[in-house]
Design a protein around this motif. Sequence first.
Motif, short mmCIF file in Angstrom:
data_model
loop_
_atom_site.label_atom_id
_atom_site.label_comp_id
_atom_site.label_asym_id
_atom_site.label_seq_id
_atom_site.Cartn_x
_atom_site.Cartn_y
_atom_site.Cartn_z
N ASP A 421 22.06 66.42 39.48
CA ASP A 421 22.35 65.52 40.59
C ASP A 421 23.69 64.85 40.37
N ARG A 422 24.20 64.27 41.43
CA ARG A 422 25.49 63.59 41.33
C ARG A 422 25.28 62.17 40.80
N GLU A 423 25.55 62.01 39.54
CA GLU A 423 25.50 60.71 38.90
C GLU A 423 26.77 60.53 38.08
N THR A 424 27.19 59.29 37.90
CA THR A 424 28.38 59.02 37.10
C THR A 424 27.97 58.30 35.82
N PHE A 425 28.68 58.61 34.73
CA PHE A 425 28.34 58.13 33.40
C PHE A 425 29.54 57.39 32.83
N GLY A 426 29.43 56.07 32.74
CA GLY A 426 30.53 55.28 32.21
C GLY A 426 30.21 54.57 30.91
N GLY A 427 28.92 54.50 30.54
CA GLY A 427 28.54 53.80 29.32
C GLY A 427 28.64 54.68 28.09
N THR A 428 28.78 54.04 26.95
CA THR A 428 28.80 54.74 25.66
C THR A 428 27.37 54.87 25.15
N PRO A 429 26.97 56.03 24.64
CA PRO A 429 25.59 56.19 24.16
C PRO A 429 25.25 55.24 23.03
N ALA A 430 23.96 54.88 22.95
CA ALA A 430 23.41 54.16 21.80
C ALA A 430 22.60 55.15 20.98
N VAL A 431 22.54 54.93 19.66
CA VAL A 431 21.84 55.84 18.75
C VAL A 431 20.84 55.04 17.93
N SER A 432 19.59 55.51 17.89
CA SER A 432 18.57 54.84 17.09
C SER A 432 17.41 55.79 16.83
N HIS A 433 16.94 55.82 15.58
CA HIS A 433 15.78 56.64 15.19
C HIS A 433 15.96 58.10 15.62
N GLY A 434 17.17 58.62 15.53
CA GLY A 434 17.42 60.02 15.86
C GLY A 434 17.51 60.30 17.35
N LYS A 435 17.49 59.28 18.16
CA LYS A 435 17.56 59.46 19.61
C LYS A 435 18.87 58.90 20.15
N LEU A 436 19.32 59.50 21.25
CA LEU A 436 20.48 58.99 21.98
C LEU A 436 20.00 58.40 23.30
N PHE A 437 20.50 57.22 23.62
CA PHE A 437 20.18 56.55 24.87
C PHE A 437 21.45 56.53 25.72
N ILE A 438 21.39 57.17 26.89
CA ILE A 438 22.57 57.41 27.72
C ILE A 438 22.30 56.88 29.11
N ARG A 439 23.20 56.04 29.63
CA ARG A 439 22.99 55.49 30.97
C ARG A 439 23.97 56.11 31.97
N SER A 440 23.48 56.28 33.18
CA SER A 440 24.34 56.66 34.31
C SER A 440 24.32 55.52 35.31
N ASP A 441 24.87 55.77 36.49
CA ASP A 441 24.80 54.74 37.52
C ASP A 441 23.43 54.66 38.17
N LYS A 442 22.53 55.61 37.81
CA LYS A 442 21.21 55.64 38.44
C LYS A 442 20.05 55.63 37.46
N HIS A 443 20.25 56.10 36.24
CA HIS A 443 19.14 56.24 35.30
C HIS A 443 19.55 55.86 33.89
N LEU A 444 18.52 55.57 33.06
CA LEU A 444 18.69 55.53 31.62
C LEU A 444 17.92 56.71 31.06
N TYR A 445 18.57 57.49 30.19
CA TYR A 445 17.99 58.70 29.62
C TYR A 445 17.81 58.50 28.11
N CYS A 446 16.80 59.17 27.59
CA CYS A 446 16.60 59.24 26.14
C CYS A 446 16.47 60.69 25.74
N VAL A 447 17.30 61.12 24.77
CA VAL A 447 17.21 62.49 24.29
C VAL A 447 16.96 62.45 22.78
N GLY A 448 16.19 63.43 22.28
CA GLY A 448 15.87 63.51 20.88
C GLY A 448 15.53 64.92 20.47
#
Length: 450
Positions: A421-448
Amino acid sequence: MTIPRLALLILLLACATAQAEDWPRFRGPNGTGISGDDTPTPTSWSPTENLKWKTPLPGPGVSSPIVVGQRVFVTCYSGYGTDRRNPGNIEDLKRHLVCLDAESGKQLWEQTIAAAQPEDPYTGAGVPAHGYASHTPVSDGERVYVFFGKSGVLAFDLEGKQLWQKSVGTESDPRRWGSSSSPILYKDFVIVTASAESQALVALHKETGEEAWRQEATGLDNVWGTPALVEVDADRTDLVLGVPGEIWGFNPENGKLRWYCEAMQSDMFQSSVVIDGGVAYAIEGRNGGSIAVRVGGQNDVTDSHRVWMGRDAARYCSPVIHEGRLYYFANGIANCLDAKTGEQVFQSRLSGAGGAGGAGPPAGGPGGGFQGGRGGFGGGDYSSPVLAGGKLYYINNSGATFVIKAGDTFEQLAVNRLTEDRETFGGTPAVSHGKLFIRSDKHLYCVGGE
């Protein structure tokens, strides 16, 4: 060892581990962008691979998430300036602090703050590019502190109760581009770079919000970076900040300027300094320029403490320094410098930025102000790289996240997307417990995963 002493030791070790795995401010521990967590972080992900959760946000923003224990905090804005074609009524502007469960992505609470008026309008080259939620929160593990520009600094407990709110100024920078410097903590102080709001560094008491000290200087105009702290010796800590034309070192106890060093000749400073081994490093963008300066000293330290200067340029992106190498990204190119000399180690173009869509950023929302299009790069890529598990992660405004192996040769491991989808990503990822937390203009994502 007695059982009570053993239990206390286990408790202390658990607390120390939890703190080590927190990501409590912009770019993590002291703004380095480096995770000290040994848990493996993922190399690849997609909407169907290694995506732990995805949670809608109440509005856009380019602030970065922070992680405190099992809680993730992120700021957003709504009510005005979310659509370039129809900004709406500025009186309806609100800002939000959202708290999510780090494991599930479930929203635990949300606080909404009406904007102090008059605010900078959603016009021109600045505010439409980044919006009204550009300052990353900071936490001491007991409270979370946010800076909302003209609406001031606010403190909340971890359950969402507002503890205090304090104005640090209601002025505007000369261009009316808004502000984005993030707050930091030092001992019992919350320190805010209120460059646009009052041309000042301001320290507030964490418990009450009362002003502890204020240092005003016209040189703080056109500063958007976040300061870093460095321990010079057992009795001295310096607060280091890049300003137009110079690097400054302050006494964080009282805000007094201790030293300054001539730097790249730019009329603004948009990135943040990073500290390693008693040396402050900075790379700027508009007119270009890079610098390394030893911290400490008194007054003008240009001749005595400046290690090197270069012509590197990175605009908004702050660098990462690791094992003697300084990494930064600009216009789709990964760069690595020798931290001791400033000489180039490698420079290579990132590959695989293209994705579905490919026709440019969304017409509505703050992404409409970003330079460059989906699948491409430009001066509007706000995110900075982070490093975890020997890998660099860098995300452009279209959401392409590049994974680079840290080392003295360029090796791109992957390029990943979280959404088509068309989302824009301006934030810097956060890292904790082996996961990355990534925000867009519409969602917060967690990847691991690995």
